[in-house]
Every structure is written in C-alpha cells, then in structure tokens.
Motif scaffolding. Structure first.
Motif, PDB file in Angstrom:
ATOM      1  N   THR A 174       0.474  -1.108  -0.250  1.00  0.00           N
ATOM      2  CA  THR A 174       0.173  -0.024  -0.568  1.00  0.00           C
ATOM      3  C   THR A 174       1.033   1.404   0.100  1.00  0.00           C
ATOM      4  OG1 THR A 174      -1.755  -0.631   0.696  1.00  0.00           O
ATOM      5  CG2 THR A 174      -1.942   1.253   1.426  1.00  0.00           C
ATOM      6  N   TYR A 175       2.328   1.059   0.990  1.00  0.00           N
ATOM      7  CA  TYR A 175       2.567   2.130   0.675  1.00  0.00           C
ATOM      8  C   TYR A 175       3.520   2.648  -0.614  1.00  0.00           C
ATOM      9  CZ  TYR A 175       6.280   5.502   2.720  1.00  0.00           C
ATOM     10  OH  TYR A 175       7.059   7.089   2.291  1.00  0.00           O
ATOM     11  N   VAL A 189      -0.107  10.508   5.119  1.00  0.00           N
ATOM     12  CA  VAL A 189      -0.944  10.297   4.438  1.00  0.00           C
ATOM     13  C   VAL A 189      -1.436   9.022   4.241  1.00  0.00           C
ATOM     14  CG1 VAL A 189      -2.934  10.689   2.532  1.00  0.00           C
ATOM     15  CG2 VAL A 189      -1.616  12.580   3.713  1.00  0.00           C
ATOM     16  N   VAL A 190       0.167   8.789   3.484  1.00  0.00           N
ATOM     17  CA  VAL A 190       0.019   7.033   3.214  1.00  0.00           C
ATOM     18  C   VAL A 190      -0.162   5.709   4.313  1.00  0.00           C
ATOM     19  CG1 VAL A 190       1.199   5.232   2.129  1.00  0.00           C
ATOM     20  CG2 VAL A 190       0.882   7.526   1.427  1.00  0.00           C
ATOM     21  N   LEU A 191       1.214   6.027   5.480  1.00  0.00           N
ATOM     22  CA  LEU A 191       1.070   5.150   6.255  1.00  0.00           C
ATOM     23  C   LEU A 191      -0.474   4.618   7.037  1.00  0.00           C
ATOM     24  CD1 LEU A 191       3.372   3.303   7.775  1.00  0.00           C
ATOM     25  CD2 LEU A 191       3.886   5.282   9.133  1.00  0.00           C
ATOM     26  N   LEU A 214      -5.446   1.068   8.277  1.00  0.00           N
ATOM     27  CA  LEU A 214      -6.720   0.857   7.476  1.00  0.00           C
ATOM     28  C   LEU A 214      -7.179  -0.712   7.024  1.00  0.00           C
ATOM     29  CD1 LEU A 214      -7.844   4.140   7.554  1.00  0.00           C
ATOM     30  CD2 LEU A 214      -8.261   2.556   9.433  1.00  0.00           C
ATOM     31  N   VAL A 215      -5.968  -0.424   5.876  1.00  0.00           N
ATOM     32  CA  VAL A 215      -6.298  -1.311   4.547  1.00  0.00           C
ATOM     33  C   VAL A 215      -5.504  -2.642   5.683  1.00  0.00           C
ATOM     34  CG1 VAL A 215      -5.411  -2.179   2.180  1.00  0.00           C
ATOM     35  CG2 VAL A 215      -5.555   0.165   2.630  1.00  0.00           C
ATOM     36  N   ALA A 216      -4.883  -3.026   5.689  1.00  0.00           N
ATOM     37  CA  ALA A 216      -4.385  -4.094   6.670  1.00  0.00           C
ATOM     38  C   ALA A 216      -5.184  -4.327   7.318  1.00  0.00           C
ATOM     39  CB  ALA A 216      -3.020  -3.749   6.922  1.00  0.00           C
ATOM     40  N   ALA A 217      -5.742  -3.858   8.412  1.00  0.00           N
ATOM     41  CA  ALA A 217      -7.317  -4.086   9.697  1.00  0.00           C
ATOM     42  C   ALA A 217      -8.621  -4.195   8.625  1.00  0.00           C
ATOM     43  CB  ALA A 217      -7.057  -2.726  10.241  1.00  0.00           C
ATOM     44  N   ALA A 240      -3.280  -6.748  12.582  1.00  0.00           N
ATOM     45  CA  ALA A 240      -2.872  -6.826  11.284  1.00  0.00           C
ATOM     46  C   ALA A 240      -2.944  -4.617  11.319  1.00  0.00           C
ATOM     47  CB  ALA A 240      -4.309  -6.471  10.246  1.00  0.00           C
ATOM     48  N   THR A 241      -3.608  -4.701  11.796  1.00  0.00           N
ATOM     49  CA  THR A 241      -2.806  -3.166  11.718  1.00  0.00           C
ATOM     50  C   THR A 241      -1.466  -2.642  12.439  1.00  0.00           C
ATOM     51  OG1 THR A 241      -4.990  -2.155  12.228  1.00  0.00           O
ATOM     52  CG2 THR A 241      -3.947  -0.136  12.451  1.00  0.00           C
TER      53      THR A 241
END
Length: 359
Positions: free
Chosen positions: A80-81, A97-99, A104-107, A242-243
């Motif tokens: 994602t990053y 912003v990306v982190l 959130l995507v990992a969560a 996951a987060t």
C-alpha cells in the motif's frame, strides 16, 4: 523494614531505570555506528520485528488465536505504501497520509481473514491462516497482468523515503554537532513508533477488552456464557494485530526503497511467531525481548562463526550459514525445553505451568 530494591515500595527506582534505559536507547545507534553502519540497520530491522511481534501478540498472546499467515498484513502495508508513494502509479503522497491508509487496509484484510475463521481453533485455524498468507504472496506475485498492479516478481522500486518538514530521512544530516546518517534518523523514528505502539498494547492489556481477550483465550464457551461477544472480540483482535503489521510494512517499504513478493515468504511469519513464543506469549516485554534476540543473535553468529573456524581449524570446514542455523536451532530447542512458557512468560501462563507441574 522495606527492601532497598523493592520497586513497589521504591518507585524512584523504576523511574531511574526508565531514564537509564531511555538514555541507552538514544545513544545506541551512535555506539553501533562505531562498529559499522550495518549494525544500525540491523537495529532498525530489530525494531520492525518488534512491531510485528507486538501485533501478532495481540492475536496469539492476548486472544489465543494461532496465526501463521501474519506476514500477509506486513505485505499489505508495504505494498500500500509502495503503490501510493512511488513512480509506479505516479503518486507521491506524504508518508503521514500513506502510513495510516496502509494500516487501515491491513486492518480490513485482518477482518476479511477473521470473519470466515470465527469457529476455527488450534490446528485448523493455523492451517487456514497459513494458506491466507501464501494466497496474498501469490497474488502479489501475479497481479501484473492484464493490469499491472504490483509489478509481479520484479517488485516496486524507487519508493519514496520518509520526509517531514523538509527533512529527508534517507539523507545524512548534522544535528547539534552530531552526524545523523539515514539509518540513524530512521532508528529514532522507528523507536518513536515502537514506544507509541507499546503504550497502546499496555493500555489494551489492562483494559476491559484485554481482559475479555484473556477470557476468550482461556475458555471461549465460558466467556460466551458470561455475556462476552466473542465474535466481535476475535474480529477486533485480527484487525488490531493486522493494523500494527500494516504500519511495520509501510515503514519497511520506506526504509528499503524496494519491495518484492520474496520479502514476504512463510519463513517471515514463522520467525515472528518464534519471537512471540520465545519471549513469552501474552507478555509485552517478553515479546520485545524475543524480537531483539532473534534479530541480533543470528547476525552476531554470522559475524563470529567464520573467524572461529579459521582460528580453531585453520580453514573453513562447514559453511558459516549452516553452523549459524544449527546453533540458532539448538538454542531455540534448549529454551523451549527448559523455559516452555518463554523467557519472560506472562503471569497467567506462569501460573498455568506451575499448576500443571504440581498436578
């Protein structure tokens, strides 16, 4: 008469110990840099592993859910990053912003894994999570056609480093008369993130949610009978773990500048599980100790095995990597034989082990 070194009756000792530990951690990268810059990088990766181990500890140590595919969340955060901060899509969003987006995507992926496995326990859950980790890696390896999302096995290069207030973390810089190299600046950033996640873990463990996780881990049926919503708690454990994995993955991308599916193989998941088990499942400080040991000890062995062979035998008999892994594996076996609950077991696991031996 109060004992001199009783921390409960001498809180000043606790604060003195904290202050000394903080000073040691702040000076550590400069001491390591005297030996070699590579050791500062090893310290950075040790902190990354500590972040991963703390995340997995929520799933395995707090909630009692065996997850062998934890590296998938690490990969999701990293990719994602990389996709949002590299020339791959022409996006160069700032890391702050990306982190969070990666976390959130990992969560979300954690919830996607947790939802269909709510009724699984033990070996069955381990097999499903192991398969999930491999599925994510295979997808990353093949999502290059017909639309090139991940660039396949070639990976993504030229990932943007962290930059804040005009300070590029990948470039050396002078500060207060000290020479701060890129790895040293990353060390302090990683240390700050580790402290923040450590505080979150401590707060979670001592909260109602943490006690509910412990109840689910000990006896899920009894926990449900007491009115605990085990479904929500399991999903929360997967999402929270996951987060932290997503955060570690994003930082790994920025530090490396390049990622590929080969960075997220099953061995990485097994290594993180070993850190949690070795340190002591459920014990936050034990998990950190396990991460540091399994990060530094193999590297120390890597640097000492070859010189020892040449000094004792006059030549190389066995490849250093083989001896290193033999010593490493033997050490793990001995620890599990004599400290089955880990080097720093949690109070609950220590009590359970004592009761089992007494029985």
């Amino acid at each position: 008469m109060r004992p001199l070194f009783d921390t409960r009756s001498n809180p000043a000792l606790v604060w003195a110990g904290v202050a000394l530990a903080a000073l040691a951690l702040l000076w550590l990268p400069f001491a390591l840099a005297q030996v070699g810059t590579s050791w500062v990088r090893i310290a950075n990766y040790a902190i990354l592993y500590a972040l991963l181990a703390l995340g997995l500890n929520i799933v395995v140590g707090f909630a009692g859910l065996l997850d062998l595919g934890y590296v998938a969340f690490y990969a999701v955060g990293a990719y994602t990053y990389a996709l949002l901060a590299s020339p791959h899509f022409g996006l160069h969003l700032p890391f702050w912003v990306v982190l969070p987006i990666g976390a959130l995507v990992a969560a979300l992926f954690g919830v996607l894994l947790g939802a269909p496995t709510l009724k699984l326990r033990g070996d069955y859950l381990a097999i499903v999570t192991l398969g999930f980790g491999e599925i994510v890696r295979i997808f990353l390896n093949n999502l290059s056609r017909p639309v090139n999302l991940t660039n396949g096995p070639q990976g993504i290069a030229r990932i943007d480093p962290f930059s804040l207030g005009g300070v590029d973390f990948s470039q050396p810089q002078a500060f207060l008369g000290l020479a701060l190299s890129g790895p040293i600046k990353y060390y302090y950033l990683l240390l700050a993130v580790l402290v923040a996640i450590l505080v979150i873990n401590v707060r979670l463990q001592n909260s109602r949610i943490g006690r509910a996780w412990e109840a689910v881990r000990e006896d899920e049926i009894a926990a449900r009978a007491m009115g605990i919503n085990t479904t929500h708690l399991k999903l929360l454990a997967f999402a929270m773990g996951a987060t932290f994995g997503g955060v570690a993955g994003g930082m790994f991308s920025a530090i490396q500048g390049f990622i590929s599916p080969e960075s997220f193989v099953l061995v990485e998941s097994i290594m993180v599980v070993a850190m949690v088990v070795l340190g002591g499942m459920g014990n936050i400080w034990g998990v950190i100790l396990g991460a540091l040991l399994l990060s530094f000890v193999p590297e120390i062995l890597r640097w000492t095995v070859e010189p020892l062979q040449r000094a004792l035998l006059g030549r190389m008999i066995v490849e250093p990597e083989v001896i290193r892994m033999l010593i490493f594996g033997l050490a793990l076996v001995l620890v599990m034989r004599f400290r089955p609950a880990g080097l720093l077991p949690s109070a609950v696991r220590k009590r359970e082990l004592t009761d089992d031996r007494a029985a």
